[in-house]
Design a protein around this motif. Structure first.
Motif, PDB file in Angstrom:
ATOM      1  N   LYS A   5       0.828  -1.205   0.000  1.00  0.00           N
ATOM      2  CA  LYS A   5       0.000   0.000   0.000  1.00  0.00           C
ATOM      3  C   LYS A   5       0.873   1.270   0.000  1.00  0.00           C
ATOM      4  CE  LYS A   5      -2.871   2.315   3.305  1.00  0.00           C
ATOM      5  NZ  LYS A   5      -3.416   2.263   4.626  1.00  0.00           N
ATOM      6  N   ILE A   6       0.403   2.291  -0.704  1.00  0.00           N
ATOM      7  CA  ILE A   6       1.070   3.591  -0.718  1.00  0.00           C
ATOM      8  C   ILE A   6       0.710   4.335   0.565  1.00  0.00           C
ATOM      9  CG2 ILE A   6       1.219   5.832  -1.871  1.00  0.00           C
ATOM     10  CD1 ILE A   6       0.585   4.320  -4.502  1.00  0.00           C
ATOM     11  N   ALA A   7       1.735   4.742   1.305  1.00  0.00           N
ATOM     12  CA  ALA A   7       1.523   5.468   2.551  1.00  0.00           C
ATOM     13  C   ALA A   7       1.527   6.982   2.312  1.00  0.00           C
ATOM     14  CB  ALA A   7       2.604   5.102   3.569  1.00  0.00           C
ATOM     15  N   TRP A   8       2.427   7.463   1.455  1.00  0.00           N
ATOM     16  CA  TRP A   8       2.548   8.883   1.167  1.00  0.00           C
ATOM     17  C   TRP A   8       2.890   9.092  -0.295  1.00  0.00           C
ATOM     18  CZ3 TRP A   8       1.211  12.621   4.452  1.00  0.00           C
ATOM     19  CH2 TRP A   8       1.220  12.342   5.823  1.00  0.00           C
ATOM     20  N   VAL A   9       2.443  10.219  -0.829  1.00  0.00           N
ATOM     21  CA  VAL A   9       2.852  10.654  -2.158  1.00  0.00           C
ATOM     22  C   VAL A   9       3.602  11.970  -1.958  1.00  0.00           C
ATOM     23  CG1 VAL A   9       2.114  11.372  -4.456  1.00  0.00           C
ATOM     24  CG2 VAL A   9       0.822   9.601  -3.240  1.00  0.00           C
ATOM     25  N   TYR A  10       4.867  11.970  -2.346  1.00  0.00           N
ATOM     26  CA  TYR A  10       5.702  13.161  -2.209  1.00  0.00           C
ATOM     27  C   TYR A  10       5.721  13.910  -3.528  1.00  0.00           C
ATOM     28  CZ  TYR A  10       7.343  11.043   2.093  1.00  0.00           C
ATOM     29  OH  TYR A  10       7.398  10.489   3.344  1.00  0.00           O
ATOM     30  N   ARG A  11       5.544  15.209  -3.448  1.00  0.00           N
ATOM     31  CA  ARG A  11       5.549  16.068  -4.635  1.00  0.00           C
ATOM     32  C   ARG A  11       6.555  17.206  -4.462  1.00  0.00           C
ATOM     33  NH1 ARG A  11       1.065  14.989  -7.960  1.00  0.00           N
ATOM     34  NH2 ARG A  11      -0.458  13.654  -6.966  1.00  0.00           N
ATOM     35  N   ARG A  12       7.681  16.893  -3.857  1.00  0.00           N
ATOM     36  CA  ARG A  12       8.728  17.897  -3.634  1.00  0.00           C
ATOM     37  C   ARG A  12      10.067  17.336  -4.057  1.00  0.00           C
ATOM     38  NH1 ARG A  12       8.574  21.304   1.751  1.00  0.00           N
ATOM     39  NH2 ARG A  12       9.664  22.794   0.457  1.00  0.00           N
ATOM     40  N   GLN A  13      10.483  17.704  -5.251  1.00  0.00           N
ATOM     41  CA  GLN A  13      11.791  17.277  -5.711  1.00  0.00           C
ATOM     42  C   GLN A  13      12.854  17.864  -4.781  1.00  0.00           C
ATOM     43  OE1 GLN A  13      12.635  18.206  -9.791  1.00  0.00           O
ATOM     44  NE2 GLN A  13      14.158  16.589  -9.914  1.00  0.00           N
ATOM     45  N   HIS A  14      13.882  17.110  -4.524  1.00  0.00           N
ATOM     46  CA  HIS A  14      15.013  17.444  -3.662  1.00  0.00           C
ATOM     47  C   HIS A  14      14.683  17.373  -2.173  1.00  0.00           C
ATOM     48  CE1 HIS A  14      17.111  18.471  -7.267  1.00  0.00           C
ATOM     49  NE2 HIS A  14      16.371  19.539  -7.497  1.00  0.00           N
ATOM     50  N   LEU A  15      13.522  16.876  -1.806  1.00  0.00           N
ATOM     51  CA  LEU A  15      13.239  16.705  -0.383  1.00  0.00           C
ATOM     52  C   LEU A  15      14.267  15.729   0.186  1.00  0.00           C
ATOM     53  CD1 LEU A  15      11.140  17.380   1.917  1.00  0.00           C
ATOM     54  CD2 LEU A  15      10.169  15.130   1.416  1.00  0.00           C
ATOM     55  N   PRO A  16      14.956  16.107   1.259  1.00  0.00           N
ATOM     56  CA  PRO A  16      15.953  15.193   1.823  1.00  0.00           C
ATOM     57  C   PRO A  16      15.291  14.034   2.559  1.00  0.00           C
ATOM     58  CG  PRO A  16      15.761  17.129   3.200  1.00  0.00           C
ATOM     59  CD  PRO A  16      14.883  17.368   2.001  1.00  0.00           C
ATOM     60  N   VAL A  17      15.909  12.882   2.462  1.00  0.00           N
ATOM     61  CA  VAL A  17      15.465  11.694   3.195  1.00  0.00           C
ATOM     62  C   VAL A  17      16.701  10.987   3.734  1.00  0.00           C
ATOM     63  CG1 VAL A  17      13.305  11.372   1.923  1.00  0.00           C
ATOM     64  CG2 VAL A  17      15.385  10.250   1.105  1.00  0.00           C
ATOM     65  N   ARG A  18      16.486  10.258   4.813  1.00  0.00           N
ATOM     66  CA  ARG A  18      17.549   9.435   5.388  1.00  0.00           C
ATOM     67  C   ARG A  18      17.281   7.984   4.976  1.00  0.00           C
ATOM     68  NH1 ARG A  18      19.459  11.064  10.516  1.00  0.00           N
ATOM     69  NH2 ARG A  18      17.341  11.741  10.868  1.00  0.00           N
ATOM     70  N   ILE A  19      18.253   7.346   4.364  1.00  0.00           N
ATOM     71  CA  ILE A  19      18.120   5.936   3.997  1.00  0.00           C
ATOM     72  C   ILE A  19      18.556   5.129   5.209  1.00  0.00           C
ATOM     73  CG2 ILE A  19      18.806   4.114   2.394  1.00  0.00           C
ATOM     74  CD1 ILE A  19      17.323   6.545   1.092  1.00  0.00           C
ATOM     75  N   ILE A  20      17.643   4.300   5.718  1.00  0.00           N
ATOM     76  CA  ILE A  20      17.957   3.550   6.936  1.00  0.00           C
ATOM     77  C   ILE A  20      18.074   2.045   6.698  1.00  0.00           C
ATOM     78  CG2 ILE A  20      17.101   5.285   8.536  1.00  0.00           C
ATOM     79  CD1 ILE A  20      14.444   3.872   8.655  1.00  0.00           C
ATOM     80  N   ARG A  21      17.647   1.594   5.514  1.00  0.00           N
ATOM     81  CA  ARG A  21      17.747   0.163   5.211  1.00  0.00           C
ATOM     82  C   ARG A  21      17.662  -0.038   3.707  1.00  0.00           C
ATOM     83  NH1 ARG A  21      13.458  -4.247   7.314  1.00  0.00           N
ATOM     84  NH2 ARG A  21      14.312  -6.009   6.183  1.00  0.00           N
ATOM     85  N   ARG A  22      18.299  -1.105   3.217  1.00  0.00           N
ATOM     86  CA  ARG A  22      18.279  -1.451   1.795  1.00  0.00           C
ATOM     87  C   ARG A  22      17.743  -2.869   1.662  1.00  0.00           C
ATOM     88  NH1 ARG A  22      22.688   0.912  -1.402  1.00  0.00           N
ATOM     89  NH2 ARG A  22      22.823  -1.117  -2.366  1.00  0.00           N
ATOM     90  N   GLU A  23      16.913  -3.071   0.670  1.00  0.00           N
ATOM     91  CA  GLU A  23      16.437  -4.415   0.356  1.00  0.00           C
ATOM     92  C   GLU A  23      16.240  -4.490  -1.152  1.00  0.00           C
ATOM     93  OE1 GLU A  23      12.736  -7.217   1.601  1.00  0.00           O
ATOM     94  OE2 GLU A  23      13.798  -6.190   3.235  1.00  0.00           O
ATOM     95  N   GLY A  24      17.232  -5.046  -1.851  1.00  0.00           N
ATOM     96  CA  GLY A  24      17.201  -5.077  -3.306  1.00  0.00           C
ATOM     97  C   GLY A  24      17.135  -3.657  -3.839  1.00  0.00           C
TER      98      GLY A  24
END
Length: 162
Positions: free
Chosen positions: A55-74
């Motif tokens: 399921k989609i939790a959020w739709v982001y419409r802001r290019q360059h919004l910073p995010v923290r990557i906390i886990r990788r899976e494929g």
């Protein structure tokens, strides 16, 4: 003796092969989490799990919004956004280009140089997103839609260690 001198170049080449086949430091660092990234598209979906069927939790419409990557899976990355919401996003929607968002309660000053005594160029309100340059001595280069300058590092989410 002649045979040994002919083999020395071969030994030298064989000694260099492991170095040439080793993974560069940058590539090895790419696998480490956490790290900073930014949304690289005008519309990006954050899902509750690592797959298109979640399921989609959020739709982001802001290019360059910073995010923290906390886990990788494929090809999926678990992200944390500036509000603390966590979910999964495809790696194709993300960039390693550093960005930041202004945080706080009031306007912050964008200075010409990384020091309080330098001329103030602009005032920027909380929620403004910009590209992040190098941070030195508590100041970060910041570019929001071509308005370039320096801001205090503690006024930004997306600066410093992830």
């Amino acid at each position: 003796m002649k045979r040994l001198s002919l083999m020395l170049p071969l030994f030298a080449v064989c000694a260099m092969v492991p170095c040439a086949l080793s993974v560069p430091a940058q590539a090895a660092d790419d696998d480490k989490v956490p790290y900073w990234a930014s949304i690289d598209t005008d519309k990006a979906y954050m899902r509750v799990g690592p797959g298109d069927s979640y399921k989609i939790a959020w739709v982001y419409r802001r290019q360059h919004l910073p995010v923290r990557i906390i886990r990788r899976e494929g090809p999926w990355r678990q992200i944390e956004d500036p509000d603390g919401d966590k979910g999964w996003m495809r790696d194709l929607l993300l960039s390693r280009q550093r960005a930041a968002i202004v945080r706080g309660d009031g306007l912050i000053e964008l200075h010409a140089e990384g020091r309080d005594s330098s001329p103030m160029l602009w005032r920027v309100e909380p929620g403004v997103v910009g590209l992040l340059g190098e941070c030195t001595d508590g100041w970060c280069a910041f570019d929001t839609d071509g308005h370039k300058g320096f801001v205090h590092e503690d006024s930004l989410w997306g600066a410093g260690e992830p």
